[in-house]
Motif scaffolding. Structure first.
Motif: not given
Length: 287
Positions: A236-250
């Motif tokens: 779950r923690a790794l998934l949250i990091i990825d989602n934040k990364r995608i959100f920031e990139a977008e």
């Protein structure tokens, strides 16, 4: 106000000797007005404990009306109020300690350096040059010194020696030249002072590549290949990091796209206006 002081005492481990920040304002500048407000705000909970009274009166009645002693005084840099409290010995043998506001200490450094610049204007120093100018003490340098002076204090609150070293480091760093470097007290940079073996370096590079290409969740496959079964919280923690990364990139992409779109629209409006002006120049009756 009694409730605010009571909260402060509780926040201070039920110790009635509490710290307060004292400040005031006057109807006119220069203490020429008889109308003013002085307040004592708890350092513990940030709430007002007293107001609409003189600083001496606030301290004198604290024991009887608030059931507390204001044994630590945080002022705004003006020591007159504190000296009044100290001389009055409002708590008998219990002395009131003066706390220093880092912001005001930092401000005093800048103020005194600016005063030196002002008083030394037009005066030649021992080297025949002015105090200010290229490579010397300028207003920009004063701002820089003031900034790092504040950082040196805030980052070393637990050690006077470390604080002293950090402050002197600013002085010698500013004196340093290529011919006479004086960086002995400067903190070591972290960027290129951490060295690792080749295997650790390879592992770090590969980890960075898989995270960049497939996201942090790709580490799960690495764990599994090593015989490690990641738990729910890890996944779950790794998934949250990825989602934040995608959100920031977008967000960044959308911002860049918006700026580019606005720029194109602005350019189009400019071109349309230019074309319209050219058309109007050739209309009948223009010459």
């Amino acid at each position: 106000m009694n409730a605010a002081v009571h909260e402060a005492v509780i926040a201070n481990d039920n110790n009635s000797n509490i710290a307060v920040a004292v400040d005031g304002t006057w109807h006119k500048r220069g203490y020429s007005s008889l109308n003013g407000v002085v307040c004592a705000t708890s350092v513990e909970n940030g709430k007002w404990g007293n107001g609409m009274s003189g600083v001496l009166s606030i301290f004198q009645r604290s024991e009887t009306s608030r059931k507390a002693c204001y044994t630590q005084y945080l002022g705004d840099g003006d020591s007159k109020g504190f000296l009044t409290i100290k001389e009055a010995k409002v708590y008998g043998d219990t002395e009131v300690e003066k706390l220093e506001c880092v912001g005001h200490v930092q401000k005093r450094m800048g103020t005194r350096l600016r005063n030196i610049l002002k008083m030394s204007k037009g005066i030649k120093l021992s080297d025949g040059k002015n105090i200010s100018g290229r490579g010397r003490l300028t207003l920009k340098e004063v701002d820089s010194i003031q900034h790092y002076y504040g950082l040196a204090i805030r980052k070393n609150l637990s050690s006077v020696e470390d604080m002293k070293r950090a402050i002197w480091a600013i002085y010698f760093h500013k004196l340093s030249t290529e011919d006479n470097p004086q960086h002995a007290l400067c903190p070591l940079a972290n960027s290129k002072t951490v060295f690792v073996g080749i295997e650790t370096l390879k592992f770090g590079v590969m980890d960075a590549v898989i995270c960049f290409n497939d996201g942090y969740v790709s580490r799960i496959k690495v764990f599994e290949a090593l015989g490690i079964k990641p738990g729910y919280n890890t996944e779950r923690a790794l998934l949250i990091i990825d989602n934040k990364r995608i959100f920031e990139a977008e967000r960044i992409v959308n911002k860049v796209s918006l700026e580019a779109r606005n720029k194109r629209r602005s350019l189009k409006r400019k071109m349309d206006k230019q074309n319209l002006d050219e058309e109007n120049e050739y209309q009948a009756g223009k010459y």
